[in-house]
Motif scaffolding. Sequence first.
Motif, PDB file in Angstrom:
ATOM      1  N   VAL A 104     -18.993 -16.024  13.761  1.00 10.63           N
ATOM      2  CA  VAL A 104     -18.489 -17.084  12.766  1.00 10.63           C
ATOM      3  C   VAL A 104     -18.378 -18.490  13.501  1.00 10.63           C
ATOM      4  O   VAL A 104     -18.152 -19.654  12.842  1.00 10.63           O
ATOM      5  CB  VAL A 104     -17.280 -16.854  11.897  1.00 10.63           C
ATOM      6  CG1 VAL A 104     -17.425 -15.666  11.085  1.00 10.63           C
ATOM      7  CG2 VAL A 104     -16.139 -16.812  12.977  1.00 10.63           C
ATOM      8  N   LEU A 105     -18.162 -18.486  14.925  1.00  8.15           N
ATOM      9  CA  LEU A 105     -17.782 -19.799  15.563  1.00  8.15           C
ATOM     10  C   LEU A 105     -19.252 -20.574  15.611  1.00  8.15           C
ATOM     11  O   LEU A 105     -19.035 -21.922  15.030  1.00  8.15           O
ATOM     12  CB  LEU A 105     -17.502 -19.488  16.890  1.00  8.15           C
ATOM     13  CG  LEU A 105     -16.274 -18.637  17.237  1.00  8.15           C
ATOM     14  CD1 LEU A 105     -15.762 -18.763  18.867  1.00  8.15           C
ATOM     15  CD2 LEU A 105     -14.915 -19.287  16.307  1.00  8.15           C
ATOM     16  N   PRO A 106     -20.119 -20.332  15.856  1.00  8.00           N
ATOM     17  CA  PRO A 106     -21.379 -21.083  15.431  1.00  8.00           C
ATOM     18  C   PRO A 106     -21.872 -21.184  14.132  1.00  8.00           C
ATOM     19  O   PRO A 106     -22.555 -22.082  13.827  1.00  8.00           O
ATOM     20  CB  PRO A 106     -22.440 -20.640  16.659  1.00  8.00           C
ATOM     21  CG  PRO A 106     -22.243 -19.434  16.678  1.00  8.00           C
ATOM     22  CD  PRO A 106     -20.569 -19.058  16.665  1.00  8.00           C
ATOM     23  N   SER A 107     -21.334 -20.349  13.205  1.00  5.62           N
ATOM     24  CA  SER A 107     -21.837 -20.437  11.881  1.00  5.62           C
ATOM     25  C   SER A 107     -21.262 -21.433  11.003  1.00  5.62           C
ATOM     26  O   SER A 107     -19.879 -21.828  11.812  1.00  5.62           O
ATOM     27  CB  SER A 107     -21.464 -19.011  11.416  1.00  5.62           C
ATOM     28  OG  SER A 107     -22.379 -17.893  12.114  1.00  5.62           O
ATOM     29  N   LEU A 108     -21.693 -21.628  10.282  1.00  7.54           N
ATOM     30  CA  LEU A 108     -21.101 -22.800   9.441  1.00  7.54           C
ATOM     31  C   LEU A 108     -21.805 -22.989   7.899  1.00  7.54           C
ATOM     32  O   LEU A 108     -22.996 -23.102   7.921  1.00  7.54           O
ATOM     33  CB  LEU A 108     -21.421 -24.231  10.167  1.00  7.54           C
ATOM     34  CG  LEU A 108     -21.235 -25.386   9.617  1.00  7.54           C
ATOM     35  CD1 LEU A 108     -19.675 -25.724   9.308  1.00  7.54           C
ATOM     36  CD2 LEU A 108     -21.612 -26.859  10.203  1.00  7.54           C
ATOM     37  N   ALA A 114     -10.725 -18.300  17.119  1.00  8.05           N
ATOM     38  CA  ALA A 114     -11.482 -19.278  18.269  1.00  8.05           C
ATOM     39  C   ALA A 114     -10.630 -19.289  19.403  1.00  8.05           C
ATOM     40  O   ALA A 114     -11.278 -18.984  20.587  1.00  8.05           O
ATOM     41  CB  ALA A 114     -11.628 -20.647  17.639  1.00  8.05           C
ATOM     42  N   GLY A 144     -31.627 -26.147  11.882  1.00  6.13           N
ATOM     43  CA  GLY A 144     -30.176 -26.769  11.936  1.00  6.13           C
ATOM     44  C   GLY A 144     -29.952 -27.900  11.187  1.00  6.13           C
ATOM     45  O   GLY A 144     -29.195 -28.339  10.339  1.00  6.13           O
ATOM     46  N   PHE A 171     -29.741 -17.227  11.460  1.00  9.85           N
ATOM     47  CA  PHE A 171     -30.215 -17.292  12.729  1.00  9.85           C
ATOM     48  C   PHE A 171     -30.210 -15.966  13.385  1.00  9.85           C
ATOM     49  O   PHE A 171     -29.165 -15.488  13.641  1.00  9.85           O
ATOM     50  CB  PHE A 171     -29.661 -18.517  13.671  1.00  9.85           C
ATOM     51  CG  PHE A 171     -29.782 -19.909  13.167  1.00  9.85           C
ATOM     52  CD1 PHE A 171     -30.639 -20.172  12.112  1.00  9.85           C
ATOM     53  CD2 PHE A 171     -29.507 -20.968  13.912  1.00  9.85           C
ATOM     54  CE1 PHE A 171     -31.084 -21.419  11.946  1.00  9.85           C
ATOM     55  CE2 PHE A 171     -29.701 -22.298  13.795  1.00  9.85           C
ATOM     56  CZ  PHE A 171     -30.522 -22.310  12.795  1.00  9.85           C
ATOM     57  N   GLN A 189     -25.659 -22.760   8.989  1.00  7.56           N
ATOM     58  CA  GLN A 189     -26.463 -21.486   9.456  1.00  7.56           C
ATOM     59  C   GLN A 189     -25.352 -20.458   9.560  1.00  7.56           C
ATOM     60  O   GLN A 189     -24.256 -20.567   9.916  1.00  7.56           O
ATOM     61  CB  GLN A 189     -27.077 -21.758  10.812  1.00  7.56           C
ATOM     62  CG  GLN A 189     -26.069 -22.400  11.786  1.00  7.56           C
ATOM     63  CD  GLN A 189     -25.640 -23.524  12.024  1.00  7.56           C
ATOM     64  OE1 GLN A 189     -26.078 -24.619  11.575  1.00  7.56           O
ATOM     65  NE2 GLN A 189     -24.458 -23.914  12.728  1.00  7.56           N
ATOM     66  N   ILE A 207     -30.397 -21.023  20.762  1.00  8.11           N
ATOM     67  CA  ILE A 207     -30.361 -21.836  19.414  1.00  8.11           C
ATOM     68  C   ILE A 207     -30.684 -23.303  19.647  1.00  8.11           C
ATOM     69  O   ILE A 207     -30.982 -23.920  18.824  1.00  8.11           O
ATOM     70  CB  ILE A 207     -28.721 -21.789  19.121  1.00  8.11           C
ATOM     71  CG1 ILE A 207     -28.662 -22.377  17.545  1.00  8.11           C
ATOM     72  CG2 ILE A 207     -27.852 -22.630  19.993  1.00  8.11           C
ATOM     73  CD1 ILE A 207     -27.279 -21.911  16.982  1.00  8.11           C
ATOM     74  N   LEU A 247     -15.617 -17.070   4.866  1.00  3.42           N
ATOM     75  CA  LEU A 247     -15.695 -17.925   6.231  1.00  3.42           C
ATOM     76  C   LEU A 247     -16.611 -19.007   6.052  1.00  3.42           C
ATOM     77  O   LEU A 247     -16.597 -20.227   6.764  1.00  3.42           O
ATOM     78  CB  LEU A 247     -15.396 -17.120   7.403  1.00  3.42           C
ATOM     79  CG  LEU A 247     -14.412 -16.243   7.587  1.00  3.42           C
ATOM     80  CD1 LEU A 247     -14.480 -15.230   8.670  1.00  3.42           C
ATOM     81  CD2 LEU A 247     -13.153 -17.190   8.038  1.00  3.42           C
ATOM     82  N   ASN A 248     -17.727 -18.628   5.684  1.00  4.64           N
ATOM     83  CA  ASN A 248     -18.925 -19.638   5.698  1.00  4.64           C
ATOM     84  C   ASN A 248     -19.570 -19.621   4.198  1.00  4.64           C
ATOM     85  O   ASN A 248     -20.829 -19.068   4.096  1.00  4.64           O
ATOM     86  CB  ASN A 248     -19.885 -18.936   6.586  1.00  4.64           C
ATOM     87  CG  ASN A 248     -19.485 -19.359   8.030  1.00  4.64           C
ATOM     88  OD1 ASN A 248     -19.372 -20.415   8.342  1.00  4.64           O
ATOM     89  ND2 ASN A 248     -19.011 -18.130   9.022  1.00  4.64           N
ATOM     90  N   TYR A 286      -9.728 -18.582  11.322  1.00  7.94           N
ATOM     91  CA  TYR A 286     -10.879 -19.356  12.239  1.00  7.94           C
ATOM     92  C   TYR A 286     -10.535 -19.697  13.363  1.00  7.94           C
ATOM     93  O   TYR A 286     -10.906 -19.479  14.563  1.00  7.94           O
ATOM     94  CB  TYR A 286     -11.478 -20.433  11.332  1.00  7.94           C
ATOM     95  CG  TYR A 286     -12.923 -21.046  12.086  1.00  7.94           C
ATOM     96  CD1 TYR A 286     -14.034 -20.426  11.581  1.00  7.94           C
ATOM     97  CD2 TYR A 286     -12.889 -21.736  13.028  1.00  7.94           C
ATOM     98  CE1 TYR A 286     -15.151 -20.738  12.206  1.00  7.94           C
ATOM     99  CE2 TYR A 286     -14.133 -22.028  13.766  1.00  7.94           C
ATOM    100  CZ  TYR A 286     -15.192 -21.514  13.095  1.00  7.94           C
ATOM    101  OH  TYR A 286     -16.286 -21.877  13.951  1.00  7.94           O
TER     102      TYR A 286
END
Lengths: 536, 440
Positions: free
Chosen positions: B343-347, B376, B319, B152, B325, B310, B140-141, B372
Amino acid sequence: MTGRIVAISGPTVTVDLKGVKLYDMVRVGEAMLIGEVVRLERERAVVQVYEDTRGLGVHELARGLDKPLTVRLGPGLLSGMFDGLQRPMERLFRQCGPFICSGSDLTPLDQERQWRFFPLARVGEEVAPFDVIGYVEEGAFRHLLTAGASGTIGRLADGEFNLTQPVGAFADGREITAIREWPVRKPRPYRRKLSPALPLVTGQRAVDFLFPLARGGTAVFPGGFGTGKTVLEQAVAKFSAVDLVVYVGCGERGNEMAELLDEFTAMSDPWSGKPLMERTIVVVNTSNMPVAAREASIYTAVAMAEYYRDMGYHVLLLADSISRWAEALREISSSLEEMPGEEGYPTYLASRLSGFFERAGVVETMNGGIGSLSMVLSVSPPGGDFTEPVTQACLRTAGAFFMLDTSLAHRRHFPAINWFQSYSLYERNIVRHFTAEVSPRWEELQRRCREMLQREESLREVAEIVGIEGLQDADRLLMKVAERIRLEFLCQNAYTEDAFSTPEQTAAKIGEILEFHDRAAERLKEGILLDEVLKG
Amino acid sequence: MRLSEHIYRTISSIRGPLLSVERVFNARAGEIVRIVRPDGEAVDGEVLKIEGESVLVQVFGETRGLGMDAPVAFTDGVKMAPLSPDMIGRVFDGSFHPIDGSPPFIPARWTPATGQPINPTARARPEEFIETGITAIDALNTLVKGQKLPVFSCAGLPSREVAAAVLQNARLAGGGEFVVVFVALGLTHHDYSFYMESLAEMRTGFVAFVNRADEPVVERLLAPRFGLAAAEYLAFDRGMDVLVLITDMTNYCDALREVSTAREELPGRRGYPGYMYSDLASLYERAGRIKGMAGSVTMLPVVTMPEDDITHPIPDLTGYITEGQIVLSRELHQKGVFPPVDVLPSLSRLMQRGIGAGHTRGDHRAIADLLYRHYAKGRELRRLEAIVGREGMTAGDRVMLDLAEAFERELIHQGDTRRDISGSLDRGVELLKRFSLEGA
Ligand SMILES: Nc1ncnc2c1ncn2[C@@H]1O[C@H](COP(=O)(O)OP(=O)(O)OP(=O)(O)O)[C@@H](O)[C@H]1O
Ligand SMILES: [Mg+2]
């Protein structure tokens, strides 16, 4: 003019140079680092050095160059990548390897390249400095060359030359060259400004349809990290219907610039079919390159943009991100121990910024043509907080504002332009234009699309109380359609074919979704069940 | 250029890590000075500021016990890192002195510790898939070679276990392995021992730079620069693929703030200096690949978000510089999910180039997007569920709620097992099938 270094503090170097002027360029130390005079005090000049000062010693020599920070303008800028001081990055790579070396004095324009000069003026003609005397073909562009001074033309070349050779001479013997120097902080002159009235098509549906831009206009989009600023900047750089693009990577990532070079070299301009890089100039000062040069980089870029504007081209300047420029300004100001304003930014932040924005516009050029310079700048507010000084200063001057929304980005809704909070002051004029030129329904479609998104928002609040099942069928239909508007129309994946949409395609797409809604609403009225209706 | 060291006994003030030295002839910016303490030990310092013959020096070691009569030697050179392949397997302190009991190695080369920026035209795009064995990352990332991807975390979350899992399991496509550069900044003894044990278990080589919680704060600013100089050397002079783990960047930033305050600089947000963005960039931007060169520097910094926030300047500025992150979540940790990656704020911003046929699998993008999107949606519905209750929701919405739950417990959660990319993607497909969501 020479003197010696008397004090060093980070990038700020004090020299005992007499006779230099404010904003003059200075070379300091054995390494011949470039700097700019930012303050004069009695016998001393305070110099902001554009390169790493590590290793510089007191008592080393300093030399005034008796001119302000200038760019060199002439054929061969297109498809180049330069740093904030206009050093050619590719040649720098060849000269000193993959890591940047200091003190280099490579000139931005390739002196060896051969050009073919086509004269336009006649011998014996009286010319003014900005009058056109001829042109060279720079890729697909007619690169107009001006006289550079007043006089009577005595001689003009016709044929091949390189930039070390003159293209002609005045009757009194003065040579006419193809290179002009221009102080970057001084706007280039024009006859008059016209108001922006024609669209700047970006190929981005959310922009073109909801918050359209105008040629000669300015737009800013603030957004927290990862909200898609760079992807949007690059998409606009790729797909905009303009002649030329100047892209400034201002205090951002090196990898992004490598990616931009790669992609622009491989892609073609969707409007002309020519290689994209041929219409692009890149100015780069990544976050780890010296801060003072980052401050200068946007001026270096805008001077080159104005130069092409003056040939009658529509030029788009993109900068990612203007916040990094403002931070560079702040670092310089604090190393000069100036009195800080809000959040440590110097109090002149807003006036410098609006002075920069003022260099955008549609102009009648000195030689009677029409050119435009548009600006699209990203803003990186700390903590995604839009009340901070840079965002606020931009808001006061920019003509369009796209708010990039972190929660949309987390849902992978890209471009994450918030449709409630963004605006464009060009909207009225441009919508009228699209309605006349693209689709007679443009204005109506836009109004309905807005209404639906608005209505969805209120319905969502109701649904949070009563549950979605508690809503009427017509409202549930609307929610479904609004979802389609968001996912299929406003979202535009930059990594697929969908990355670019012509105004015609944009109008067709939203038209199709709204027609679906109207048909479905009819059938609901006929008593057909919602689930059936949604099947299509 | 002076040819020898000049020694001065003209200290006029000592404030924390800062010394003023007077009547110095021809000092250089960034010049290294050596100060001898009464106990005979020497500490290094660096020239920060020169005003005529007065020089401000920042001391890297302990200043306690230092008197105004201490001799200060000006060396005429800037901070250099000694480099050699013999560094591998060694443990150094923040000033690059060995602390593993073995004698110093013989340097093959010296370079300035701060390095030089990579010319952007010389950069090769990071696009080679790194398999970390963790589904939340690989599927996913996705991490690629030459990327800088921070973790983080929040106080109390198992960031070090996640980092250790990556170190032990990271493999390159084609099975290549990494040399690890480990930079420990302000670590407690407990954390330090944990990491050293994990490093000892690794099959590949490592170089460690360790600054512990009770060691000089200024060395905390130096250690990552030495670590990166070592990484650049191993990568670009020796053609190795280097993975740099720096933990904890929050301690680094606090050290930066402390030193800035001692220098009486104007404080910015939350007291951190205004130049923190540029300073962090001078570290993070050293990750990358270079055209025509074999090696790479991939960076995995660990950031503990103060107050779980964050938007705090440390994760925020990080970031803004890194290429995505990986965000750990307290909620998932409490549910017993390991690794607790939200995974939502991850990228991962460089994922695009590193996945698909020829890198991972042709269906990777589609699977990741679907998972994803549905997750979400499920997460959003959880909020609704809290208000209207499960009964108030449509059957379709209930499916999404269940999917979100299964997604966390089966896909994200994997405990200690390593999953290869195919295993990760297959699990994802299986999950989608079970909820009949493999279509749109
Ligand atoms: N239009 C888009 N289509 C698909 N993905 C997108 C789009 N815009 C953004 N993204 C995704 O979001 C990520 C972050 O975008 P981007 O790098 O532009 O953020 P940013 O706002 O510039 O962040 P920063 O301020 O840290 O530079 C991209 O790597 C990509 O995964
Ligand atoms: Mg960006």
